[in-house]
Design a protein around this motif. Structure first.
Motif, PDB file in Angstrom:
ATOM      1  N   VAL A 111     -34.343  11.132  11.235  1.00 37.84           N
ATOM      2  CA  VAL A 111     -33.476   9.956  11.203  1.00 37.84           C
ATOM      3  C   VAL A 111     -33.559   9.335   9.821  1.00 37.84           C
ATOM      4  O   VAL A 111     -34.656   9.067   9.311  1.00 37.84           O
ATOM      5  CB  VAL A 111     -33.873   8.926  12.279  1.00 37.84           C
ATOM      6  N   LEU A 112     -32.364   9.088   9.234  1.00 41.45           N
ATOM      7  CA  LEU A 112     -32.261   8.471   7.914  1.00 41.45           C
ATOM      8  C   LEU A 112     -31.577   7.118   8.059  1.00 41.45           C
ATOM      9  O   LEU A 112     -30.778   6.900   8.980  1.00 41.45           O
ATOM     10  CB  LEU A 112     -31.456   9.357   6.960  1.00 41.45           C
ATOM     11  N   ARG A 131     -27.639   3.876  10.330  1.00 41.38           N
ATOM     12  CA  ARG A 131     -28.638   4.906  10.604  1.00 41.38           C
ATOM     13  C   ARG A 131     -27.924   6.210  10.924  1.00 41.38           C
ATOM     14  O   ARG A 131     -26.811   6.215  11.463  1.00 41.38           O
ATOM     15  CB  ARG A 131     -29.545   4.476  11.758  1.00 41.38           C
ATOM     16  N   LEU A 132     -28.566   7.326  10.600  1.00 40.71           N
ATOM     17  CA  LEU A 132     -27.957   8.645  10.787  1.00 40.71           C
ATOM     18  C   LEU A 132     -29.017   9.623  11.280  1.00 40.71           C
ATOM     19  O   LEU A 132     -30.090   9.736  10.674  1.00 40.71           O
ATOM     20  CB  LEU A 132     -27.342   9.133   9.475  1.00 40.71           C
ATOM     21  N   GLN A 133     -28.691  10.327  12.374  1.00 41.11           N
ATOM     22  CA  GLN A 133     -29.579  11.364  12.900  1.00 41.11           C
ATOM     23  C   GLN A 133     -29.062  12.726  12.467  1.00 41.11           C
ATOM     24  O   GLN A 133     -27.872  13.012  12.576  1.00 41.11           O
ATOM     25  CB  GLN A 133     -29.649  11.298  14.424  1.00 41.11           C
ATOM     26  N   LEU A 134     -29.967  13.556  11.970  1.00 41.15           N
ATOM     27  CA  LEU A 134     -29.588  14.899  11.536  1.00 41.15           C
ATOM     28  C   LEU A 134     -29.219  15.751  12.745  1.00 41.15           C
ATOM     29  O   LEU A 134     -29.914  15.732  13.773  1.00 41.15           O
ATOM     30  CB  LEU A 134     -30.736  15.535  10.756  1.00 41.15           C
ATOM     31  N   ILE A 181     -34.435  17.596  17.177  1.00 40.45           N
ATOM     32  CA  ILE A 181     -34.985  16.437  17.867  1.00 40.45           C
ATOM     33  C   ILE A 181     -35.902  15.726  16.881  1.00 40.45           C
ATOM     34  O   ILE A 181     -36.912  16.296  16.454  1.00 40.45           O
ATOM     35  CB  ILE A 181     -35.774  16.855  19.122  1.00 40.45           C
ATOM     36  N   PRO A 182     -35.572  14.495  16.483  1.00 38.95           N
ATOM     37  CA  PRO A 182     -36.400  13.808  15.489  1.00 38.95           C
ATOM     38  C   PRO A 182     -37.857  13.671  15.966  1.00 38.95           C
ATOM     39  O   PRO A 182     -38.118  13.435  17.149  1.00 38.95           O
ATOM     40  CB  PRO A 182     -35.725  12.441  15.350  1.00 38.95           C
ATOM     41  N   THR A 191     -24.397  10.744  14.012  1.00 39.59           N
ATOM     42  CA  THR A 191     -25.038  12.053  13.984  1.00 39.59           C
ATOM     43  C   THR A 191     -24.211  12.972  13.101  1.00 39.59           C
ATOM     44  O   THR A 191     -22.992  13.076  13.280  1.00 39.59           O
ATOM     45  CB  THR A 191     -25.152  12.651  15.397  1.00 39.59           C
ATOM     46  N   ALA A 192     -24.867  13.626  12.156  1.00 40.67           N
ATOM     47  CA  ALA A 192     -24.132  14.482  11.222  1.00 40.67           C
ATOM     48  C   ALA A 192     -25.088  15.472  10.574  1.00 40.67           C
ATOM     49  O   ALA A 192     -26.305  15.256  10.528  1.00 40.67           O
ATOM     50  CB  ALA A 192     -23.437  13.647  10.159  1.00 40.67           C
TER      51      ALA A 192
END
Length: 238
Positions: free
Chosen positions: A126-127, A133-136, A140-141, A188-189
Motif C-alpha cells: 500500500v502506497l 492511498r493506492l494498493q498494488l 495481498i499487502p 487499486t492499480a
C-alpha cells in the motif's frame, strides 16, 4: 367738277380700306383657333413639369395596403428557434442504442498510465500520495506489524518488508494504470518503477503473498519454496 372728283376719290379709298380691314379680320379669325390649340399643349406640358416641383416638398399620399406592406418590410426577420437534440414530436430511432448523458458510449473507462510523484510506502503493498492511498494490484499487502518465525525466533517481517519497499522506491516517481489522476480514498492499480512492476517485485522477493487467481501466484509460490522474505528467517541474523 373738282369737288365731285375729290369726293369720289375719297369714297373709293374708304371702300378699299373697308375691304382690306374685313380681309384682315377674316385672316385673324382663322389663325386664332390654330394658335390657341398649339398654345394649350406647351402650357399643359409646362404644368406637368411644374406639378412635381410643387409636390416635391410634401409626400404623396399612399393607400393603407401600401403602408402595411412597407411596415412589414421594415420589420427585422424573427430569429429561427435553436435546434434541440430531440423534440417530443420526433420519435427515438429504435435502431440506435441508447446513450448515457453527455454523448459518451457506455462501458468502463479505459485506464491509462499516470505518473505519481513522491510515493510513501505504508506497508509492503500500500502506497500513499498525500490523502490518497493506492494498493498494488495482484498481491495481498503485508501489514507493517506482522510477526514471522517460530516462538523464540520471531522477527518483525512486516516492518522489514515495508523497509525493503521503501529502499526500492527512494521517493522516486511511479507510473500507475488508473482511470484518473485524482481519486478519493483507496484505489487499486498496477504500478511500475521504470520497467519494474512493484507487485511482481514484492512477490518475487517474498515480501507479499499473491491474491487468489492472481498472475503472480506462481511467482509467489516460487519465493515461498526458496524461503525468501516472510517465508524465511530473520535476515538480520545472516
Amino acid at each position: 367738277m373738282r369737288p365731285a372728283a375729290v369726293f369720289t376719290g375719297l369714297a373709293g379709298m374708304a371702300v378699299v380700306a373697308g375691304l382690306l380691314m374685313a380681309g384682315e379680320a377674316r385672316l385673324r379669325s382663322g389663325t386664332v383657333g390654330e394658335d390657341t390649340t398649339t398654345a394649350e399643349a406647351p402650357e399643359a406640358s409646362a404644368a406637368a413639369e411644374i406639378a412635381p416641383e410643387k409636390t416635391a416638398g410634401r409626400s404623396a399620399p399612399i393607400s393603407d395596403a401600401d403602408a402595411e406592406i412597407i411596415a412589414r418590410a421594415a420589420q427585422p426577420a424573427a430569429p429561427s428557434p435553436a435546434p434541440t437534440e430531440r423534440t417530443a414530436a420526433t420519435p427515438a430511432d429504435p435502431a440506435r442504442p441508447s446513450e448515457p448523458p453527455g454523448g459518451q458510449a457506455a462501458g468502463p473507462a479505459a485506464k491509462k498510465p499516470i505518473e505519481l510523484t513522491r510515493p510513501v510506502a505504508e506497508n509492503a503493498g500500500v502506497l500513499s500520495f498525500g490523502e490518497r492511498r493506492l494498493q498494488l494490484a495482484g498481491i495481498i499487502p503485508t501489514p507493517a506489524d506482522r510477526i514471522c518465525g517460530p516462538a523464540g525466533r520471531q522477527w518483525p517481517c512486516g516492518m522489514m518488508a515495508k523497509t525493503a519497499l521503501r529502499q526500492l522506491l527512494r521517493n522516486r516517481s511511479l507510473t500507475c494504470d488508473l482511470d484518473m489522476a485524482e481519486w478519493k480514498g483507496m484505489a487499486t492499480a498496477a504500478c511500475r518503477l521504470g520497467t519494474q512492476d512493484l507487485g511482481t517485485w514484492l512477490a518475487e522477493n517474498g515480501w507479499a503473498e499473491a491474491e487468489a487467481s492472481s498472475p503472480l501466484d506462481a511467482v509467489a509460490e516460487k519465493a515461498k519454496q526458496a524461503r525468501k522474505g516472510i517465508y524465511g528467517g530473520d535476515p538480520r541474523r545472516k
